[in-house]
Scaffold this active site. Structure first.
Site, short mmCIF file in Angstrom:
data_model
loop_
_atom_site.label_atom_id
_atom_site.label_comp_id
_atom_site.label_asym_id
_atom_site.label_seq_id
_atom_site.Cartn_x
_atom_site.Cartn_y
_atom_site.Cartn_z
CB CYS A 96 -1.30 -2.19 -23.96
SG CYS A 96 -1.97 -1.41 -23.43
CG HIS A 349 -0.41 -2.35 -17.50
ND1 HIS A 349 0.80 -3.40 -18.83
CD2 HIS A 349 -1.30 -2.27 -18.02
CE1 HIS A 349 0.36 -3.03 -19.44
NE2 HIS A 349 -0.36 -2.50 -19.95
CB CYS A 380 -7.64 -5.64 -23.08
SG CYS A 380 -6.75 -5.19 -20.92
#
Lengths: 405, 699
Positions: A96, A349, A380
């Site tokens: 991510c 996302h 995160c």
């Protein structure tokens, strides 16, 4: 000759409209690398003072580096975008936090003098490349109980986080999600979102060519009542729902960063200055808590405290992980300094790309908040990491001044 | 005519409509995408069902509430390759032809007459009707990645009949219209986006990477008035137009000599566009196109175009491609001009080592030096980069040591045209090469079987006959003997394809296809000279018969000695039809390179020494008579060749002649011409091609 650390600035950031991953995504038949190509070209159009041959690096992140996201996409996208052959490029993966890492990588290179100007960004086409595509877990993970296999599922880690912090309830998570949708809708209506959105040509074998101009994932008009009864897919009678988690998303981001002195030489804007950054590891089972140690480290390196931070752009993989960070620092769930335009729960996302969206939005906030000196971007990361980057606002009266801190 | 009856099924290109929100708040565009659902190897084409789909799409586009503009664009890489020519070829009556013209005008014309502005985004190649889609639209953008933008109709027996003939001159003026409609197609040239922009054919050009997004942004700016598109008044003065039309007629005369009415008609329509209204212009195109579609000359032109585009890519008589062996090293025996040209061709196109050999080192060095000089010329002209030139030069080596052929996969001999010499070469080679190495011969008139008969492995021998100049002439005759095996033949076709030639299967009979026909035709011209016809009149007759150049110029180019040798082989093989000319023999014996001599101004006169040595009778023919005799002779010879099975099909005679004798494509092919003029029937009792293949079909 001894090297000196140079100041690094954020020049400009753009993103594609985001698609809701799935067969009906506006990008379902569009290549991931073409998204990156379009952004690189737009960055150059928006910054004509930057001669393309002054770009020293193109670092692009993708989590699943295969197919149209494979083979050193930083280099292939540079060639496809029409950059001179002399411009090198590479790929990055920190799940991510890919784009965040690509950006910190090139900024560190710039600070050292290994580059003057760079393009960094990320792409994730989750319709074509679902999370974990092609991954072959090592049997030792289970045999030696290195990681709870459930931790490979992000939603489960969010439930674990609710376990760790029972006071971070489903109601608080839901409320946070609703607020994210509302703030995005308002920012959209106010024309804020469009500023850094690049229209993308898209192909559909059914309908032919089209143009992606808007984010697909947002769900305006979401209410607490409407989401209260949503399924909790990661645990029966759990807390994590589609309304307090970010949707699976297709999209890309890209930015230009440069040495401050080179930006000045070329007449490029300096919208933010890099102050510090840090990455940290945490238990994969509670990956959502990653931003906490990362933020602690970044603040310590910057010689700042959380009270010095005037604006936050935090990735919203799940409400509960944002709340965990805010809770750690005693910041209210609805503190106006946090994600003023909503976040990933509303807009989506696309795994590796979100970091640069946070940067771009913070840069925009800096423009209209000269009273804010420092901003913080954090996220995160799957498999238990966190990343935080702290920036200084060039519009602030004390910009660049030495502090006692 | 039903689909089933005609054997023609249209591959439909679907017009898909999608609403696009334009940037800058410019409103909604209804964007039409043309897509036949296939990849780039099958371009979109515009047949009747496709036009109906576009018609319906325009309806749907205009029905979008508050629509601000219509857009039209193609699938990845292709807007459209033009009208569906297969559909045109099955038309049997003029009403159908008129319908094709009128429907195209009506549907594409809607883009021009639309209540909201129309934008054509040329995201890929757009030829003929594909480009006319854009010309009919209000505005046009083009992608720099688009492979080709062109109106090629004049090169294939047609004219830009869906508006282009009127729209182009009215958009960019007469002279530029001549460039686009006449000059470029007759010179086999197409345009790219920037050239189209500078000519004024399109309004904006963008890079390929984000072409459509940039075009939509541009369209938004045009609609908002942020960008104004200049439409300067064109120059309508008579003098300007007269000059342009004269230029066009000049191009048609030189390039299009032996073309038929279509180019003249297209030029007439450019001229008329000076004063025609759009409706008048479109109506004139309707009639012109219908006339052409119903003409045998246009049908022949389309037939020839199809031969070169499609048949050439899948040669009849070639065994399955999978049987071909890999060729990773080539040998060339002989270092003369022909052999050196071959060595360069193989090295350059196949990028494999090529070994040249000849009688002595001096000859070998000369051959290699020739190759290097030619490569340097290519680099000088910017047609080869230095890295590649280093590579290709290093590939070509020379030796007198035949052992270096030991690992060759394909060896071609281009030595002196004498059977004993060739047999000796092959016999000697066999002691050095592998049993599977293909031994190819470039002989123009000797028997390949005879050359192979004493070899240990004759099955690997094949005829492989080029035309000069080797770099330019597309035809390559491939002639297996009765003993040539499939692997060898497949390998020969594979090599031919690798060096980008149009391979045509030929029986192993004297002079194969092209030289046999040429020598029969030119031989007839020579006979008329023997009878007393002046040289230049005979040459006029040759040109009237459809050849690009006079006989004696052609012979001068090949070399009279070589031509004589071929003639002698043919006389030996077919004494009833090929006769010797004492004058021609005398010319060769005297070592004269040509009949003509040229002064500084380039004027040709007959060399008086040649006139002196050439005995002539006193029955001269007119150029017209010469032409007729040539055609009759070639009809007769073609019939014999077909009866003997020299070719797989009549189409191969035409394909071979187009690429081997320089017969210009618009000529439409030798056999269609002979059919069309009634000569086939008069001389051989029947046509070569059934009606409808290269002529208007019977209804």
């Amino acid at each position: 000759m001894r090297r000196e650390v140079r100041d690094v600035v954020f020049v400009d950031g753009v993103r594609t409209p985001f698609g809701k991953a799935g067969a009906k995504s506006q990008y379902a038949e569009t290549r991931a690398d073409d998204l990156v190509v379009a952004l690189i070209r737009e960055l150059l159009r928006r910054n004509p003072q930057l001669p393309p041959d002054r770009i020293d690096e193109v670092a692009i992140a993708a989590t699943t580096q295969t197919g149209d996201q494979g083979l050193t996409i930083g280099r292939t996208a540079a060639i496809l975008a029409g950059l001179p052959r002399s411009v090198p490029g590479y790929s990055v993966d920190r799940m991510c936090a890919g784009a965040m890492t690509a950006t910190t990588n090139v900024m560190a290179a710039i600070a050292f003098g290994g580059a003057d100007v760079a393009i960094a960004g990320g792409v994730e086409h989750m319709t074509k490349h679902p999370m974990g595509e092609g991954f072959d877990p090592n049997p030792r993970i289970i045999a030696e109980k290195l990681v709870d296999p459930a931790a490979l599922n992000m939603g489960v880690t969010a439930e674990n986080l609710h376990d760790r912090f029972p006071h971070l309830t489903k109601e608080r998570a839901d409320a946070y999600g609703v607020a994210s949708q509302e703030k995005y809708a308002k920012a959209l209506a106010d024309g804020k979102i469009a500023q850094d959105l690049v229209p993308i040509q898209v192909w559909s074998s059914e309908k032919g060519w089209g143009l992606a101009v808007a984010d697909e994932p947002p769900r305006p008009g979401t209410t607490m009542e409407g989401i209260a009864a949503l399924k909790t897919p990661f645990r029966p009678h759990g807390r994590v729902t589609a309304a307090n988690a970010s949707p699976l998303t297709d999209g890309a981001t890209a930015c230009i960063v440069a040495a401050a002195e080179v930006a000045e030489e070329l007449g490029l804007p300096a919208k933010m200055r890099l102050v510090s950054y840090a990455f940290a590891g945490v238990d994969p089972e509670v990956m959502g808590v990653g931003p906490v140690p990362a933020t602690e480290k970044a603040l310590a390196r910057a010689g700042l405290s959380i009270d010095d931070i005037g604006l936050f752009e935090l990735n919203e993989a799940f409400s509960v992980q944002v709340l965990a960070l805010l809770d750690h620092y005693g910041i209210a769930d609805d503190d106006p300094r946090v994600n003023p335009w909503g976040g990933a729960i509303a807009v989506g996302h696309p795994l590796a790309s979100s970091g640069v969206r946070l940067f771009s939005q913070l840069a925009r906030h800096f423009e209209t908040h000269p009273e804010v000196r420092y901003g913080l971007t954090s996220m995160c990361v799957g498999l238990g990491q966190g990343g935080t980057v702290i920036w200084e606002n060039p519009n602030h009266a004390d910009y660049g001044k030495e502090d006692d801190k | 005519m039903t689909e089933a009856a005609s054997g023609y099924t249209e591959v439909v290109t679907h017009a898909k409509v999608r609403e696009v929100e334009l940037p800058l708040g410019a409103g909604t565009m209804a964007l039409i995408t043309l897509d036949n659902g296939h990849d780039h190897t099958k371009p979109n084409t515009l047949g009747p069902a496709t036009l109906a789909s576009i018609d319906a799409a325009i309806d749907a586009a205009l029905a979008v509430p508050g629509v601000a503009a219509i857009g039209i664009t193609g699938k990845p890489f292709w807007v459209a390759a033009g009208a569906d020519l297969k559909g045109v070829q099955v038309i049997t009556d003029r009403e159908q032809a008129l319908e094709v013209a009128r429907t195209g005008h009506r549907v594409l014309g809607r883009l021009g007459g639309s209540p909201v502005p129309s934008f054509a985004f040329l995201n890929g190649a757009a030829l003929g009707g594909g480009l006319e889609i854009a010309l009919n639209s209000t505005y046009r953008t083009a992608s720099r990645a688009a492979g080709a933008l062109a109106l090629p109709e004049c090169a294939i027996g047609l004219l830009p009949g869906w508006g282009g003939n009127w729209l182009v001159p009215n958009l960019v003026g007469a002279d530029k219209a001549v460039t686009v409609i006449v000059d470029k197609p007759l010179n086999n040239k197409v345009m790219k986006a920037d050239e189209a922009l500078s000519l004024g054919l399109v309004d904006a050009a963008f890079d390929g990477a984000d072409f459509l997004a940039q075009s939509l942004l541009w369209a938004a700016k045009v609609l908002r008035g942020d960008v104004t598109v200049a439409r300067p008044e064109i120059d309508r003065t008579e003098d300007t137009w007269t000059e342009a039309i004269a230029r066009a007629r000049g191009i048609a005369a030189t390039k299009g000599r032996n073309t038929y009415p279509n180019v003249d008609k297209a030029i007439d329509l450019i001229a008329a566009a000076r004063t025609h209204s759009k409706a008048e212009g479109f109506a004139a195109e309707d009639e012109g196109l219908a006339d052409l579609i119903m003409s045998d000359t246009t049908r022949a032109n389309l037939y020839a175009f199809d031969l070169v585009q499609r048949r050439a890519k899948k040669p009849a008589g070639a065994p399955d491609r999978s049987l071909a062996r890999k060729v990773e090293k080539v040998g060339v025996v002989g270092a003369g001009l022909m052999a050196s040209q071959l060595a360069l061709l193989f090295a350059r196109q196949m990028k494999v080592p090529v070994v040249i050999t000849d009688l002595d080192q001096e000859r070998v060095d000369k051959g290699v030096a020739y190759v290097h000089t030619e490569i340097d010329k290519l680099v000088g002209k910017g047609r080869m980069d230095t890295d590649t030139s280093n590579r290709v030069k290093a590939l070509v080596t020379g030796t007198t040591d035949k052992a270096l052929f030991g690992d060759a996969d394909f060896v071609i001999e281009a030595v002196f045209e004498k059977m004993e010499v060739k047999q000796q070469v092959f016999g000697e080679l066999e002691s050095f090469v592998k049993p599977e190495c293909v031994l190819a011969t470039n002989t123009s008139s000797l028997s390949v079987a005879e050359m192979a008969k004493d070899l240990q492995y004759p099955e690997r021998v094949v005829g492989f006959h080029f035309f000069t100049p080797v770099a330019l002439m597309p035809t390559l005759e491939i002639a297996p003997t009765d003993r040539t095996d499939d692997a060898t033949l497949a390998t020969a076709f594979a090599v031919g394809k690798a060096i980008k030639k149009n391979c045509v299967w030929s029986k192993d009979s004297t002079a194969f296809i092209v030289n046999r026909l040429l020598m029969r035709g030119l031989g007839e011209a020579i006979t008329t000279v023997d009878e007393g016809t002046p040289f230049q009149v005979a040459d006029e007759g040759v040109v009237k018969a459809g050849f690009p150049l006079g006989a004696f110029i052609l012979i001068a180019m090949t070399g009279p000695g070589v031509a004589l040798h071929t003639a002698q082989s043919l006389i030996e093989a077919f004494p009833d039809r090929f006769t010797a000319s004492p004058g021609f023999a005398a010319l060769v014996a005297a070592g004269k390179p040509a009949i003509y001599q040229w002064d500084e101004a380039g004027n040709a006169t007959v060399d008086p020494e040649v006139a002196a040595l050439w005995p002539q009778g006193d029955s001269p023919s007119t150029a017209e008579q010469v032409a007729t005799r040539i055609k009759e002779a070639m009809a007769d010879e073609s019939r014999h060749m077909l009866d003997e099975g020299v070719v797989q099909a009549p189409q191969d005679i035409d394909l071979a002649m187009i690429g081997g004798a320089g017969l210009p494509l618009p000529h439409g092919g030798l056999l269609p011409m002979l059919d069309r003029e009634g000569i086939s029937e008069r001389v051989t009792g029947r046509r070569f091609l059934p009606p409808g293949v290269a002529s208007v079909p019977s209804s």
